[in-house]
Design an enzyme around this catalytic site. Structure first.
Site, PDB file in Angstrom:
ATOM      1  N   SER A   1     -13.488  29.941   3.835  1.00 59.86           N
ATOM      2  CA  SER A   1     -13.140  29.170   5.030  1.00 59.86           C
ATOM      3  C   SER A   1     -13.866  29.709   6.253  1.00 59.86           C
ATOM      4  O   SER A   1     -14.147  30.912   6.346  1.00 59.86           O
ATOM      5  CB  SER A   1     -11.624  29.263   5.260  1.00 59.86           C
ATOM      6  OG  SER A   1     -11.274  28.826   6.556  1.00 59.86           O
TER       7      SER A   1
ATOM      8  N   TYR B   1      -3.922  33.399   6.654  1.00 57.30           N
ATOM      9  CA  TYR B   1      -4.760  32.491   5.860  1.00 57.30           C
ATOM     10  C   TYR B   1      -6.196  33.008   5.815  1.00 57.30           C
ATOM     11  O   TYR B   1      -6.816  33.109   4.751  1.00 57.30           O
ATOM     12  CB  TYR B   1      -4.717  31.084   6.457  1.00 57.30           C
ATOM     13  CG  TYR B   1      -5.718  30.139   5.828  1.00 57.30           C
ATOM     14  CD1 TYR B   1      -5.572  29.723   4.506  1.00 57.30           C
ATOM     15  CD2 TYR B   1      -6.815  29.666   6.551  1.00 57.30           C
ATOM     16  CE1 TYR B   1      -6.497  28.872   3.915  1.00 57.30           C
ATOM     17  CE2 TYR B   1      -7.741  28.813   5.979  1.00 57.30           C
ATOM     18  CZ  TYR B   1      -7.581  28.423   4.657  1.00 57.30           C
ATOM     19  OH  TYR B   1      -8.498  27.583   4.072  1.00 57.30           O
TER      20      TYR B   1
END
Length: 341
Positions: free
Chosen positions: A136, A161
């Site tokens: 990501s 995350y």
């Protein structure tokens, strides 16, 4: 330079096949005659009806098999690998969302860390030609240097995350080094499009409009100091993944990383205005969101901006869909899918 295309003789295992990117990738592979095994636990992080709608569109393909299960279940994953012996593995299954990771950290460790460990172990004991996995853009944290390059320092993530995605990259590097697993991580930059994730801002804004509610914009109303995002249309993401599957020099280096972003960051307010125009066109009447401005949320970063030079050099692809085109596709789909006309 000639680039290789997908090999239909290979068996592709895609985790997160009922998810946004997983669905589109599965569909594209199947349309090119590839055999695809899809795995997904179809959790209720967002509307499961949307996940089942995606899976329903994959059902007509004879070359598609779907297995409901969780990558954090090691026995399940080992069983799938032993039975099907996939050649290419694309791990897209993960608990997504920056803000949700602050509220519910347990599921991020379970899915993103333990689940990915299970995938790596399965690839170790059942050798594969290539493991491609989702990282990501959040790994870049609050990096001030732009555009973000794959060689940048990424050891200061600002959300759990992001930490789990950085952990994935480290784990993949180690397994690749120790067990010679050809592995490639893809740092996705704000993916959007039809049948997308309802937890993403553009989808949530649209939901709020039709519910007659105001939207929240986390920039304090300061358009001079606005948030920037490198919005990347789903078709570009899928093309990038396919190119990497076929052309990444994974067989010559133990572990590779690529940004897949549009390389053209857009101000959040410009994105909102473009969405308003797209929905106006889809509805045949002018609309405008009611807006509430709030401070930036913990874990959010002020800007994302992908350098795509490495991707272009190695696999000959650069995302290019402008937000006007991508958001119109989303708006047309939304109005049709939810029958809001």
């Amino acid at each position: 330079m000639q680039y290789k295309t997908l090999n239909p003789d290979k068996l592709y295992l895609i985790t997160g096949a009922a998810g946004f990117i997983g669905y589109y990738l599965s569909k594209n592979l199947l349309e090119q005659g590839c055999r695809v095994i899809g795995i997904d636990n179809v959790n209720d992080y967002y509307d499961i009806n949307l996940k089942y709608s995606r899976l329903k569109k994959l059902e007509p393909f004879e070359q598609f098999s779907f297995i409901k299960g969780d990558i954090s279940d090691k026995e399940f994953i080992n069983g799938v690998f032993k039975e099907y012996k996939p050649n290419i593995v694309v791990n897209l299954a993960a608990q997504a969302g920056v803000r949700y990771s602050i509220e519910n950290p347990d599921v991020y460790i379970q899915s993103n860390v333990n689940g990915f460990y299970n995938i790596l172990e399965a690839c170790r004991h059942n050798p594969v030609d290539h493991l491609v996995y989702a990282s990501s853009s959040s790994v870049y944290g609050s990096n001030k240097k732009v555009p973000f390059e794959e060689t940048d320092f990424v050891d200061q993530p600002v959300s759990l995350y992001a930490s789990t995605k950085k952990t994935n990259e480290l784990m993949a590097h180690t397994y690749s080094h120790l067990y010679k697993i050809p592995a490639t991580g893809l740092r996705f930059f704000t993916v959007y499009g039809p049948m997308g994730r309802p937890d993403m801002a553009y989808f949530g804004f649209t939901d709020k409009y039709f519910a007659g509610e105001p939207i929240k914009i986390f920039n304090n109303g300061d358009t001079n100091n606005d948030l920037y995002r490198d919005f990347t249309y789903i078709d570009d993401i899928v093309t990038g993944i396919e190119r990497v599957i076929s052309n990444s020099p994974a067989d010559t280096v133990p572990h590779n990383l690529y940004n897949i972003g549009n390389n053209k960051p857009v101000k959040l307010m410009e994105f909102v205005e473009t969405l308003e125009k797209a929905l106006s066109k889809a509805l045949g009447k002018e609309i405008m969101f009611e807006k509430i401005y709030e401070p930036i949320k913990p874990g959010d970063v002020p800007a994302t901006f992908a350098s795509t030079e490495k991707l272009q050099k190695d696999v000959g692809f650069k995302p290019k869909t402008p937000i006007e085109v991508g958001l119109q596709e989303f708006a047309d789909w939304y109005v049709s899918y939810y029958r809001v006309k």
